[in-house]
Scaffold this active site. Structure first.
Site, PDB file in Angstrom:
ATOM      1  CD  GLU A 191      -5.901  -4.293   3.037  1.00  0.00           C
ATOM      2  OE1 GLU A 191      -5.763  -3.204   3.634  1.00  0.00           O
ATOM      3  OE2 GLU A 191      -4.928  -4.998   2.709  1.00  0.00           O
ATOM      4  NE  ARG A 239      -5.375  -0.619   5.275  1.00  0.00           N
ATOM      5  CZ  ARG A 239      -4.854   0.440   5.890  1.00  0.00           C
ATOM      6  NH1 ARG A 239      -5.446   1.608   5.792  1.00  0.00           N
ATOM      7  NH2 ARG A 239      -3.766   0.339   6.615  1.00  0.00           N
ATOM      8  NE  ARG A 250      -4.713  -0.991   9.227  1.00  0.00           N
ATOM      9  CZ  ARG A 250      -3.456  -0.561   9.220  1.00  0.00           C
ATOM     10  NH1 ARG A 250      -3.092   0.418  10.009  1.00  0.00           N
ATOM     11  NH2 ARG A 250      -2.570  -1.122   8.448  1.00  0.00           N
ATOM     12  CB  CYS A 284      -0.944   0.007   1.191  1.00  0.00           C
ATOM     13  SG  CYS A 284      -0.076   0.018   2.772  1.00  0.00           S
TER      14      CYS A 284
END
Length: 113
Positions: free
Chosen positions: A64, A110, A108, A26
């Site tokens: 993801e 995502r 968080r 990421c």
């Protein structure tokens, strides 16, 4: 199974699977990173996963990644990922989920495709 380095995984040597779960690094799409997208070698690891998906044809493939992938700066990359999956015969659905909504004590966000 975790084969560690996806660039060295030979789809012909992998068993058939119904579910393929993957997450390209990421950092290249993150606000905290250098934001180089596909210009960063980590950003194109999606295509190594795609080769396995195309060869093994799992019923479901789940990716993801960070929220930044869905932002304007990376709209071309995100569209290319979705189009590549679509052209491989997969219907795409994506949604931004936050860990805090699932009992994890952190905020968080995502994107899941």
């Amino acid at each position: 199974m975790n084969h560690k380095d996806i660039t060295k995984a030979n789809p012909d040597l992998l068993s058939a699977v119904d579910l393929f779960v993957y997450s390209p690094p990421c950092q290249t799409f993150s606000k905290a990173g250098k934001q180089q997208g596909f210009l960063d070698t980590r950003g194109v690891l999606f295509f190594d996963a795609l080769k396995i998906i195309q060869a093994k044809r799992p019923k479901v493939a789940i990716m993801e990644n960070v929220l930044g992938l869905t932002q304007k700066k990376f709209s071309k990359e995100f569209k290319e990922m979705l189009n590549s999956l679509n052209n491989s015969g997969y219907n795409n659905y994506w949604k931004i989920l936050n860990a805090r909504d699932y009992g994890v004590p952190q905020n968080r966000e995502r994107v899941f495709i």
